[in-house]
Design a protein around this motif. Structure first.
Motif, short mmCIF file in Angstrom:
data_model
loop_
_atom_site.label_atom_id
_atom_site.label_comp_id
_atom_site.label_asym_id
_atom_site.label_seq_id
_atom_site.Cartn_x
_atom_site.Cartn_y
_atom_site.Cartn_z
N LYS A 144 -52.01 -15.14 -41.71
CA LYS A 144 -51.24 -14.86 -42.85
C LYS A 144 -52.17 -15.66 -43.89
CE LYS A 144 -47.39 -13.62 -44.21
NZ LYS A 144 -46.71 -12.52 -43.82
N LEU A 189 -59.30 2.69 -39.94
CA LEU A 189 -58.18 2.98 -40.41
C LEU A 189 -56.90 2.56 -40.05
CD1 LEU A 189 -57.16 4.36 -43.12
CD2 LEU A 189 -57.06 6.64 -42.01
N ARG A 207 -51.88 -4.37 -42.30
CA ARG A 207 -51.38 -4.53 -43.45
C ARG A 207 -49.78 -4.20 -43.63
NH1 ARG A 207 -52.81 -0.45 -48.41
NH2 ARG A 207 -51.77 1.23 -46.93
N ASP A 208 -49.19 -3.48 -42.64
CA ASP A 208 -47.75 -3.23 -42.77
C ASP A 208 -47.39 -4.38 -41.86
OD1 ASP A 208 -47.33 -0.86 -44.03
OD2 ASP A 208 -47.39 0.20 -42.29
N SER A 209 -48.14 -5.23 -41.09
CA SER A 209 -47.52 -6.55 -40.76
C SER A 209 -47.67 -7.62 -41.61
CB SER A 209 -48.44 -6.98 -39.42
OG SER A 209 -47.92 -5.92 -38.29
N GLY A 210 -48.03 -7.33 -42.85
CA GLY A 210 -48.06 -8.39 -43.87
C GLY A 210 -49.48 -9.09 -44.08
N GLY A 232 -54.70 3.54 -50.34
CA GLY A 232 -54.30 2.43 -51.18
C GLY A 232 -55.10 1.16 -50.78
N LEU A 287 -65.61 -2.54 -36.82
CA LEU A 287 -64.99 -1.20 -36.25
C LEU A 287 -66.11 0.05 -36.39
CD1 LEU A 287 -61.14 -2.10 -36.74
CD2 LEU A 287 -62.41 -2.32 -34.64
N TYR A 322 -47.16 2.09 -33.49
CA TYR A 322 -46.76 1.09 -34.30
C TYR A 322 -45.39 1.67 -35.39
CZ TYR A 322 -46.85 -2.49 -37.92
OH TYR A 322 -46.51 -3.75 -38.79
N VAL A 323 -45.75 2.71 -35.85
CA VAL A 323 -44.70 3.18 -36.50
C VAL A 323 -43.50 3.58 -35.80
CG1 VAL A 323 -43.90 5.32 -38.15
CG2 VAL A 323 -46.31 4.39 -38.35
N GLY A 367 -42.13 1.52 -34.03
CA GLY A 367 -41.53 0.32 -33.31
C GLY A 367 -42.33 -0.38 -32.21
#
Lengths: 491, 470
Positions: A37, A51, A58-61, A87, A106, A166-167, A169
């Motif tokens: 974090k 990618l 990023r979606d995990s913060g 973005g 990577l 991931y998307v 869930g």
């Protein structure tokens, strides 16, 4: 030429490292991404893995940006477009690496030495360098600066699936490791766990392994059963069907989609379930063929494992790298010219069951390949959990690429190490199986058994079923698939 | 030649059967097939294209070339495109098949295709990947493909759904010009959309062809319409799960604030400097033609669009891009769309689909509580699916799947409910059920609704804020 790290270790350490692989329970991840974090994560390379892992993190913060070579930025190459359209901040090594707390390498294996040499001097003191494959450390002996922490986080699926799961869930099974020589602050494992959590891997199962176990098992799996066996099998089975007068379009289709169909059964219930999809006479036939194949190919599998262990494989491959991939590219072009590759799949309908009934030899090849790879790996000191993931678990993923666009596509999209290994295997295996193939007829490939009734001898059937079910790959497979099923109810 | 079905019984792979169909389609006739969701309308139309396994009876004189437009055909093509991407191993990003190839590969009549591309104004799409198109755009592509195949018979299953007003009226004018060349069989859920040239209506229920009515037989025609307007039952929205906590929001703050947001792909700008503020308890209707960016705008709010990180967006108190996770955002949102339905390709039970709404996941990966199971069963009863909790979701009809996904979105009583064309593909009765459900949700004060649709007649009482994209 580089120094092989594995060979520099004493046998005691080699064995200990090879034997590392533990399935981690989801309860071992109570801190989530906390360890990362607010830290700056900079990804090098923006291919499918780069990618999609970045999108998940990023979606995990987490704070993710991308660094590319100046030329890729100036020419606005695909990697630059992918990162920018999504973005992300994109910058050169000089701009971003000095700010990074974690650098995620990577890029393809082949570029690792030059990439790591370029970024290492720019990295800040005490930062972390992460790999998704250990080849550079283990086989090329890359020495990383003492103050840097070196970890590996390797999702065991293609990049597109890493994102898709991931998307939904969920996540994909992920292997993590810490390079013991580079863990100055003892925080390697904590960082690797947080990273795996950020990609969603903890939900599907994280395997705690070592750089060495990952490299030696991954190389073995990909060059023998995964790519080598499917390549060799495709070419031999196709030529045999043509020789036997099977329609060329049918033969092409049976192979292109057959691997995917039969290994789907493998994914759900192991080798046992794959053979259980056959009638009893066909099952016994497949079993006998597989036994014969194992006898013929065992020495070749051993040779591959031995060459991987001694480093002979990687030095041969690196020599070809240094020679502009001459051998590999020549072979890749040859593959494109094979009769199987050139014959488009026919537009007849083949039912799911027909792929099994008319593909007995293909099933025997998968069985022989999976079991041999597993047996050879475990005999070399790799523990069953690793051996399972690098043989049986990944076979359906590769079969999928053949279904998509045949062998050329498989070879062009798998990793550079996999393709080179596949090349070596195929070269040796085709002549090795020449005599065996002489005895093959279309009843086991192309047309199915022509029997009046499905009767079999009781004693023989019991013997075959028992042998199938008691193979060690089936035992560990049942346990690991059990872990998965606990979490992934929908499979 | 007359297409003739005599006592024809046919089975489909989900175990669904059409039984004892007696039907004749004479040259010069044009049919509409209608009925409730799951009755077998699409199945009956698909039979004309050779689908299903014959169990008994006969079907004769099927034409050789049949053009088909349906959600199933569209979903199949999209699934095939997605699969190409799934199969992509290691390190290649698949761009997908360009629209040009989808249309012109194996095209029998390229002139017609070109003419239609011009009429639909689709030139700008030809080089884009098919799977990147919006729902409406990909629908038009499928349509062009079928119309340009020189068919002897056109099967048009819910062909008007998902098209914007301009495209719809263009198509309504175009189809009659085909009427004296090609026999047409249309599946339609809306009586008010039945074109003038249609000569007969067939009504299907439980896999049987119950009624066949001539268009000019006014009395029977009206009765058939009545039959489709069965009264819906009283609606009672099941309660919230006390154990699934959604954090309290500051009621003084807007739910969503978008400040001058833009979406760009390379040189192409989809949305430019748009402001939008959604206050708690406001209900919004969002409209705009196909490809105007409705879904993209919504996915900035849900966090599914990657450019949400480069725009000034505050949702549920979070300024995006400051270390919040996507799951922290999604817990406040219920979401339904056609794309979600295509994503939801999992063989899980009806009950688990509803429970997955508590976890914002596609598929269920967590242990659920008895209370959650109980609430899910209540929702199923509300939808008229009592006792079907353990059936697999992917075997449901298209319309029933939609109803279930709306229940999934509402199960946690989210502060914001996003319904992206929720009536797409539903029949009259289920459309009324859905609209009644949405009105009920709007009437209660706890959930704000964003409602996207094309049809002005599908307006909802209680929605009084409008945003139209161009």
């Amino acid at each position: 030429m580089s120094n092989n790290y594995f060979n520099s270790l004493p046998l005691r350490v080699q064995l200990a490292e090879l034997g590392k692989c533990r399935f981690m329970h989801i309860s071992e991840f109570p801190d989530g991404v906390a360890a990362l974090k607010g830290k700056k994560m900079v990804v090098i390379g923006c291919g499918a893995q780069g990618l999609n892992q970045g999108l998940n993190l990023r979606d995990s913060g987490l704070d993710v940006s991308y660094t590319l070579r100046q030329a890729a930025i100036d020419e606005q190459r695909q990697s630059w477009k992918s990162a920018t359209e999504n973005g992300f901040t994109v910058g050169t090594y000089e701009e971003l690496i000095p700010t990074a707390d974690v650098v995620l390498n990577l890029t393809p294996d082949k570029q690792h030495t030059s990439v790591v040499n370029a970024v290492m001097p720019l990295m800040k003191n005490g930062a972390c360098l992460s790999y998704s494959h250990g080849f550079n450390i283990v086989e090329e002996g890359m020495k990383v600066r003492d103050d840097l922490t070196v970890i590996m986080v390797a999702p065991k699926c293609p990049g597109s699936e890493v994102r898709a799961e991931y998307v939904r869930g969920f996540g994909v099974p992920t292997l993590i490791a810490v390079h013991e020589d580079n863990d100055p602050n003892g925080e390697g494992l904590t960082l690797a766990k947080a990273y795996a959590f950020g990609t969603g891997g903890h939900k599907a199962g994280v395997l705690m392994s070592s750089f060495i176990a990952e490299v030696k098992s991954d190389l073995m799996g990909e060059q023998t059963i995964l790519c080598g066996m499917l390549q060799t099998g495709s070419l031999l089975c196709y030529d045999k069907m043509i020789e036997e007068g099977v329609d060329a379009g049918y033969a092409s289709k049976l192979i292109q989609f057959g691997w995917e169909t039969v290994t789907e059964a493998l994914k759900y219930g192991g080798v046992t379930n794959m053979l259980d999809r056959l009638s009893n006479p066909a099952k016994i036939k497949a079993f006998d063929l597989a036994e014969e194949l194992k006898g013929i190919m065992r020495s070749l599998y051993n040779k591959h494992q031995d060459d991987i262990m001694t480093g002979n494989f990687s030095s041969t491959m690196m020599a070809d790298w240094a020679n502009d991939d001459k051998e590999l590219l020549g072979w890749r072009a040859d593959t494109a010219e094979t009769p199987f590759e050139k014959m488009p799949a026919g537009d007849m309908e083949i039912s799911e069951q027909e792929y099994f009934d008319n593909g007995i030899l293909m099933i025997a090849m998968v069985k022989a390949g999976v079991e041999l790879a597993f047996e050879t790996m475990t005999a070399a000191g790799i523990i069953p959990d690793s051996a399972y993931y690098e043989s049986l678990h990944e076979t359906p993923l590769i079969a999928n690429t053949i279904a998509r666009k045949k062998l050329y596509e498989m070879n062009a999209t798998i990793s550079d190490t996999a393709e080179y290994g596949c090349y070596l295997f195929n070269h040796a295996c085709v002549p090795l199986l020449a005599d065996f193939m002489k005895g093959i007829k279309s009843d086991v490939i192309g047309r199915g058994l022509s029997v009046d009734d499905n009767g079999v001898d009781n004693a023989r059937l019991i013997e075959v079923n028992a042998a199938l079910r008691s193979h060690p790959v089936e035992e560990i497979g049942a346990t690991l698939r059990g872990h998965m099923a606990d979490m992934k109810k929908i499979v | 030649m007359t297409i003739r079905l005599d006592d024809f019984t046919v089975q489909f792979d989900q175990g669904f059967q059409l039984s004892h169909i007696n039907w004749q389609i004479e040259p010069g006739q044009h049919w509409v097939i209608t009925g409730t969701n799951g009755a077998g309308k699409s199945a009956l139309s698909a039979v004309l294209a050779g689908a299903g396994d014959r169990l008994s009876g006969s079907i004769d004189n099927l034409p050789e070339r049949v053009g088909v437009v349906s959600f199933e055909a569209q979903a199949e093509l999209i699934a095939a495109e997605l699969k190409k991407d799934d199969a992509d191993i290691l390190d290649v990003i698949s761009e997908g098949t360009p629209v040009r190839e989808i249309i012109f590969d194996d095209c029998a009549n390229p002139e017609t295709a070109c003419d239609l591309i011009a009429r639909f104004e689709l030139d700008y799409l030809l080089d884009r990947a098919f799977r990147k198109l919006s729902t409406g755009e990909s629908r038009k592509v499928i349509l062009i493909r079928a119309l340009a195949s020189n068919p002897d018979l056109l099967v048009l299953d819910e062909v008007f759904e998902g098209l914007d007003a301009a495209t719809l009226s263009m198509l309504e004018q175009y189809l009659p010009t085909l009427a004296n060349r090609v026999t047409m069989v249309m599946v339609l859920n809306r009586f008010d959309q039945i074109p003038e040239f249609i000569s007969h209506v067939a009504y299907v229920e439980h896999g049987e062809l119950l009624h066949q009515v001539r268009r000019n037989d006014e009395k029977s025609y009206a009765e058939l319409y009545q039959l489709l307007h069965l009264k819906t039952t009283h609606l009672d929205v099941p309660p919230i799960d006390p154990d699934t906590e959604i954090p309290q929001l500051d009621s003084q703050q807007p739910l969503v604030r978008l400040n001058g947001i833009s979406i760009k792909y390379g040189d192409f700008t989809l949305l430019d400097k748009l402001d939008w503020c959604i206050e708690a308890n406001q209900h919004w209707q969002l409209s705009g033609p196909n490809g105007s960016g409705k879904t993209a705008l919504l996915s900035l709010i849900t966090g599914d669009h990657p450019q949400c990180y480069v725009n000034d967006i505050v949702v549920f108190g979070y300024q995006r891009g400051n270390g919040e996770s996507i799951w922290q955002i999604k817990q406040f949102i219920g979401y339904v769309s056609t794309a979600l339905q295509w994503e939801y390709r999992v063989g899980t039970s009806l009950r688990n689909v509803i429970i997955s709404g508590f976890y914002d996941s596609i598929g269920l990966y967590s242990k659920c509580t008895d209370k959650q199971r109980q609430i899910a069963d209540q929702w199923l009863a509300l939808l008229g699916m009592r006792g079907r909790s353990d059936q697999p979701f992917n075997k449901l009809s298209y319309g029933d799947q939609r109803l279930l996904l709306i229940a999934r979105a509402m199960v946690k009583h989210p502060p914001l409910l996003i319904l992206d064309e929720p009536c797409l593909g539903l029949d009259d009765m289920n459309r009324q059920l859905v609209l009644a459900l949405i009105e009920k949700i709007c009437a209660g004060s706890e959930t704000s609704v964003i409602y996207v649709n094309h049809h002005p007649e599908d307006c909802i009482k209680g929605i009084d804020n409008y945003l139209a994209l161009k």
